[in-house]
Design a protein around this motif. Sequence first.
Motif, PDB file in Angstrom:
ATOM      1  N   GLU A  22      40.183  66.960  52.972  1.00 45.70           N
ATOM      2  CA  GLU A  22      40.297  65.295  53.412  1.00 45.70           C
ATOM      3  C   GLU A  22      39.099  65.834  55.048  1.00 45.70           C
ATOM      4  OE1 GLU A  22      44.997  65.410  53.348  1.00 45.70           O
ATOM      5  OE2 GLU A  22      43.123  66.794  53.829  1.00 45.70           O
ATOM      6  N   GLU A  30      35.752  63.229  55.264  1.00 44.06           N
ATOM      7  CA  GLU A  30      35.540  63.110  56.421  1.00 44.06           C
ATOM      8  C   GLU A  30      33.851  62.967  56.961  1.00 44.06           C
ATOM      9  OE1 GLU A  30      36.874  60.927  58.939  1.00 44.06           O
ATOM     10  OE2 GLU A  30      38.206  60.513  56.786  1.00 44.06           O
ATOM     11  N   LYS A  46      31.649  61.470  54.913  1.00 47.61           N
ATOM     12  CA  LYS A  46      31.573  60.032  55.970  1.00 47.61           C
ATOM     13  C   LYS A  46      30.729  59.773  57.224  1.00 47.61           C
ATOM     14  CE  LYS A  46      35.827  57.816  53.847  1.00 47.61           C
ATOM     15  NZ  LYS A  46      37.340  57.224  53.975  1.00 47.61           N
ATOM     16  N   SER A  47      31.077  60.605  58.194  1.00 46.52           N
ATOM     17  CA  SER A  47      30.079  60.487  58.892  1.00 46.52           C
ATOM     18  C   SER A  47      29.038  61.046  59.111  1.00 46.52           C
ATOM     19  CB  SER A  47      30.802  61.628  59.549  1.00 46.52           C
ATOM     20  OG  SER A  47      30.386  62.462  59.846  1.00 46.52           O
ATOM     21  N   LYS A  92      27.250  59.821  56.922  1.00 41.11           N
ATOM     22  CA  LYS A  92      26.156  58.921  56.523  1.00 41.11           C
ATOM     23  C   LYS A  92      26.459  59.077  54.428  1.00 41.11           C
ATOM     24  CE  LYS A  92      26.575  55.659  60.247  1.00 41.11           C
ATOM     25  NZ  LYS A  92      28.047  56.420  60.045  1.00 41.11           N
ATOM     26  N   SER A 111      41.586  57.931  48.717  1.00 43.24           N
ATOM     27  CA  SER A 111      41.067  57.605  50.049  1.00 43.24           C
ATOM     28  C   SER A 111      39.615  57.089  50.572  1.00 43.24           C
ATOM     29  CB  SER A 111      41.246  59.340  50.716  1.00 43.24           C
ATOM     30  OG  SER A 111      39.963  60.139  49.921  1.00 43.24           O
ATOM     31  N   LEU A 112      39.101  57.023  49.594  1.00 41.87           N
ATOM     32  CA  LEU A 112      37.848  56.688  49.684  1.00 41.87           C
ATOM     33  C   LEU A 112      37.640  55.042  49.031  1.00 41.87           C
ATOM     34  CD1 LEU A 112      36.068  58.853  47.238  1.00 41.87           C
ATOM     35  CD2 LEU A 112      36.321  58.503  49.623  1.00 41.87           C
ATOM     36  N   ASN A 166      39.451  52.940  50.602  1.00 41.98           N
ATOM     37  CA  ASN A 166      38.597  51.677  51.638  1.00 41.98           C
ATOM     38  C   ASN A 166      37.696  52.081  52.920  1.00 41.98           C
ATOM     39  OD1 ASN A 166      41.398  50.145  51.083  1.00 41.98           O
ATOM     40  ND2 ASN A 166      42.726  51.239  51.690  1.00 41.98           N
ATOM     41  N   CYS A 167      36.760  52.697  52.233  1.00 43.76           N
ATOM     42  CA  CYS A 167      36.023  53.322  52.532  1.00 43.76           C
ATOM     43  C   CYS A 167      34.641  52.308  52.483  1.00 43.76           C
ATOM     44  CB  CYS A 167      35.162  54.262  52.434  1.00 43.76           C
ATOM     45  SG  CYS A 167      33.479  55.367  52.775  1.00 43.76           S
ATOM     46  N   ASP A 168      34.200  51.497  53.651  1.00 50.79           N
ATOM     47  CA  ASP A 168      32.629  50.587  53.613  1.00 50.79           C
ATOM     48  C   ASP A 168      31.490  51.434  52.407  1.00 50.79           C
ATOM     49  OD1 ASP A 168      34.729  49.257  54.556  1.00 50.79           O
ATOM     50  OD2 ASP A 168      33.777  49.434  56.950  1.00 50.79           O
ATOM     51  N   GLU A 169      31.384  52.336  52.419  1.00 48.98           N
ATOM     52  CA  GLU A 169      29.956  52.811  52.266  1.00 48.98           C
ATOM     53  C   GLU A 169      29.486  52.980  51.152  1.00 48.98           C
ATOM     54  OE1 GLU A 169      28.828  56.908  53.946  1.00 48.98           O
ATOM     55  OE2 GLU A 169      29.990  56.505  55.742  1.00 48.98           O
TER      56      GLU A 169
END
Length: 144
Positions: free
Chosen positions: A84, A88, A91-92, A94, A125-126, A128-131
């Motif tokens: 996780e 994270e 994602k952070s 970008k 886990s990915l 619902n990730c907008d990116e």
Amino acid sequence: GSLMSKIIINLLAKLADSKQKVADSAELSLLSLAHSSCIDISILYNAATKRIRSEEAKGGRTCKARIQFLENLVAEFGNNVSWERAIEFTKSSKAFDHRDSGVRDAAKSLVLTLMMVRGEKVLRSLENCDEISERQLNEFRTKF
């Protein structure tokens, strides 16, 4: 403890050095520390997943180096490190839609390694990730 933290932070910064020899040496040193009985792998892993300053993240070199290093740690220490945290961090930073294709490729590679080690929950886990585009998710699904 705090001296070792400073050393780890400095070595993590050197992963992105423009001189390949320096970057390689930093990686070798960090992996040696990771394998050392004197260091708890979580200390190193937590430092490696700390957020990168945004001006550094934009350039891409630091992001790419850090993500590649995380992938090495995941490959070697799979179940002893938090998948996780790696997601994270990615994602952070970008990384999935970074302008540098090297960063995007490193992020994809990390996800695939995480999926091999930790299974389908990484992919879930990915979702619902907008990116991450649906196309990208499908690519992950077919490779898995």
